[in-house]
Design an enzyme around this catalytic site. Structure first.
Site, PDB file in Angstrom:
ATOM      1  N   ASN A 142      -2.314  -4.328   7.872  1.00 19.88           N
ATOM      2  CA  ASN A 142      -3.233  -4.472   8.996  1.00 19.88           C
ATOM      3  C   ASN A 142      -4.633  -4.037   8.589  1.00 19.88           C
ATOM      4  OD1 ASN A 142      -4.469  -2.082  10.725  1.00 19.88           O
ATOM      5  ND2 ASN A 142      -2.580  -1.277   9.788  1.00 19.88           N
ATOM      6  N   PHE A 146      -9.709   0.059  14.059  1.00 20.30           N
ATOM      7  CA  PHE A 146      -9.909   0.919  15.234  1.00 20.30           C
ATOM      8  C   PHE A 146     -10.377   0.129  16.462  1.00 20.30           C
ATOM      9  CE2 PHE A 146     -10.827   5.243  12.900  1.00 20.30           C
ATOM     10  CZ  PHE A 146      -9.501   5.308  12.520  1.00 20.30           C
ATOM     11  N   SER A 207      -7.777   6.153   7.691  1.00 20.51           N
ATOM     12  CA  SER A 207      -7.601   4.706   7.804  1.00 20.51           C
ATOM     13  C   SER A 207      -8.466   4.006   6.754  1.00 20.51           C
ATOM     14  CB  SER A 207      -8.015   4.220   9.193  1.00 20.51           C
ATOM     15  OG  SER A 207      -8.071   2.806   9.220  1.00 20.51           O
ATOM     16  N   ASN A 209      -9.554   1.016   7.034  1.00 22.09           N
ATOM     17  CA  ASN A 209     -10.193  -0.143   7.660  1.00 22.09           C
ATOM     18  C   ASN A 209     -11.516   0.153   8.361  1.00 22.09           C
ATOM     19  OD1 ASN A 209      -7.934  -1.793   6.906  1.00 22.09           O
ATOM     20  ND2 ASN A 209      -6.788  -0.862   8.593  1.00 22.09           N
ATOM     21  N   THR A 210     -12.010   1.390   8.242  1.00 22.58           N
ATOM     22  CA  THR A 210     -13.322   1.763   8.769  1.00 22.58           C
ATOM     23  C   THR A 210     -14.177   2.229   7.599  1.00 22.58           C
ATOM     24  OG1 THR A 210     -12.476   2.384  10.955  1.00 22.58           O
ATOM     25  CG2 THR A 210     -14.569   3.357  10.276  1.00 22.58           C
ATOM     26  N   LYS A 247      -4.629  13.766   9.538  1.00 26.81           N
ATOM     27  CA  LYS A 247      -3.852  12.656   8.983  1.00 26.81           C
ATOM     28  C   LYS A 247      -4.458  12.232   7.646  1.00 26.81           C
ATOM     29  CE  LYS A 247      -1.505   8.384  10.207  1.00 26.81           C
ATOM     30  NZ  LYS A 247      -1.105   7.496  11.308  1.00 26.81           N
ATOM     31  N   ASN A 278      -0.926   7.986   6.104  1.00 26.35           N
ATOM     32  CA  ASN A 278      -1.458   6.746   6.650  1.00 26.35           C
ATOM     33  C   ASN A 278      -1.035   5.566   5.767  1.00 26.35           C
ATOM     34  OD1 ASN A 278      -3.124   4.992   8.241  1.00 26.35           O
ATOM     35  ND2 ASN A 278      -4.527   6.701   8.602  1.00 26.35           N
TER      36      ASN A 278
END
Length: 387
Positions: A142, A146, A207, A209-210, A247, A278
């Protein structure tokens, strides 16, 4: 061309509505594990992954999911963060991003639910498509980025749900907005917003993805971040004892993990627990054709990576409480993480492939493994492989 688009849109609508109707109707009956795995989930997988995710949230939001009839035995009860968990199995952040599915997830039998990641301001996340099934690998990639309805809207939903959740433990996973100039301020705002309406808070700095988020795991950045957040938490009015968890990413080097452990031992940076781990940007040997999509990989390929990291972080931090997540699809998988140092376990990807009944399956298998090894409770088994 306009007509073609309309036809495609109508077709998608019919398929989505039909799949949702079937899913909802069948969920109304007492669940059968094989039926879910072999019939319901393949039907749901006729939809693209994000649409299927929305259907699952819809079913949970309106409580058209199989209601758990399994009574959690005493052996699965555990006390962590000064909280009493009826069982150690929770849903990981990423499933219920906006706090819509709390009651349905309670019905399924989870011991705790983690909402998020939630960002201060609403944001749409990355462009679609942004989530991909890797069915041959029982994995997911994915790059949602966010997507969130924002702190205020989620806080409102949590407040509405709280009177009805009973003993369910509720965590909030906090993220930062993509365009923020001050990430510390974003997390501070989240602590202030959710401290009095949740059971624990997660600082998600892992994450992939940021942009630049993972740089907050660097030693000096982390020290600055945690010093500020712990101070804010300690000076809150009303709930200054709200547990703060961090995390972490699985892609950290061993030296980076050592650095994080050193920071966590500083009194001014002391958090109450870790979530390990994660999604990963690494690509182990994969078979599915979506294997080269960018984003975070979760599911079965992460199982051993996660368990090894749990063991390492448990050793490096002298046994800080850990929530273990990554590739859990059986009681055995959960048990391995518990023996490596995890007090609690989260799942997500395995539910995508096997459906909600996997929660009860994992709990039953875990109880049997505890009994086989002569343990009377989960807490007796936590960290027995840590030497």
């Amino acid at each position: 061309m306009k007509l073609t688009f309309q036809k495609k849109f109508k077709s998608m609508l019919y398929v989505s509505s039909g799949a949702l109707a079937i899913f909802s109707g069948l969920c109304a009956y007492k669940g059968d594990e094989k039926f879910y795995k072999n019939v319901i989930m393949p039907l749901l997988h006729l939809l693209d992954p994000e649409q299927a995710h929305k259907c699952a949230i819809f079913a949970s939001q309106y409580r058209i999911v199989p209601k758990n009839s399994y009574k959690d035995p005493e052996s699965l009860h555990i006390q962590v963060f000064d909280k009493s968990f009826a069982n150690p199995i929770g849903i990981a952040a990423g499933f219920d991003k906006d706090g819509k599915a709390i009651m349905g997830l309670k019905d399924i039998g989870f011991g705790f639910v983690e909402i998020g990641s939630v960002t201060p301001l609403a944001q749409v996340g990355n462009d679609k498509p942004r989530v991909f099934r890797l069915s041959n690998d029982k994995a997911i990639i994915n790059r949602y980025g966010f997507n969130s309805e924002g702190y205020a809207r989620v806080a409102q939903r949590v407040n509405e749900a709280k009177p009805n959740i009973g003993s369910l433990i509720l965590g909030i996973n906090l993220g930062k907005n993509k365009t923020t100039d001050d990430p510390i301020a974003d997390y501070v705002q989240g602590i202030k917003m959710f401290a009095n309406i949740s059971d624990y808070l997660v600082i998600n700095i892992s994450s992939p993805n940021t942009p630049n988020l993972r740089s907050l795991q660097n030693k000096e950045n982390l020290k600055k971040l945690l010093k500020a957040l712990v101070s804010v938490r300690n000076n809150l009015c009303g709930k200054s004892n709200i547990p703060l968890l961090l995390k972490l990413a699985p892609d950290l080097t061993y030296q980076e993990r050592q650095d994080i452990a050193e920071v966590l031992k500083l009194p001014e940076c002391k958090v109450d627990g870790l979530i390990v781990c994660n999604t990963t940007i690494e690509r182990p040997s994969l078979k599915s054709h979506n294997k080269n999509e960018t984003g975070g990989l979760s599911g079965e390929p992460l199982k051993d990576i996660s368990t090894k990291m749990i063991l390492e972080m448990s050793k490096l931090t002298d046994g800080i409480p850990i929530i273990g997540v990554g590739g859990v699809s059986s009681g055995k998988d959960a048990y391995e993480k518990i023996k490596a140092g995890a007090s609690l376990i989260q799942i997500y990807s395995s539910m995508v492939y096997e459906g909600p009944l996997i929660v009860t399956k994992i709990k039953k298998e875990l109880m049997e493994l505890l009994e086989k090894d002569g343990f009377h409770s989960i807490s007796e088994a936590v960290g027995i492989n840590v030497k």
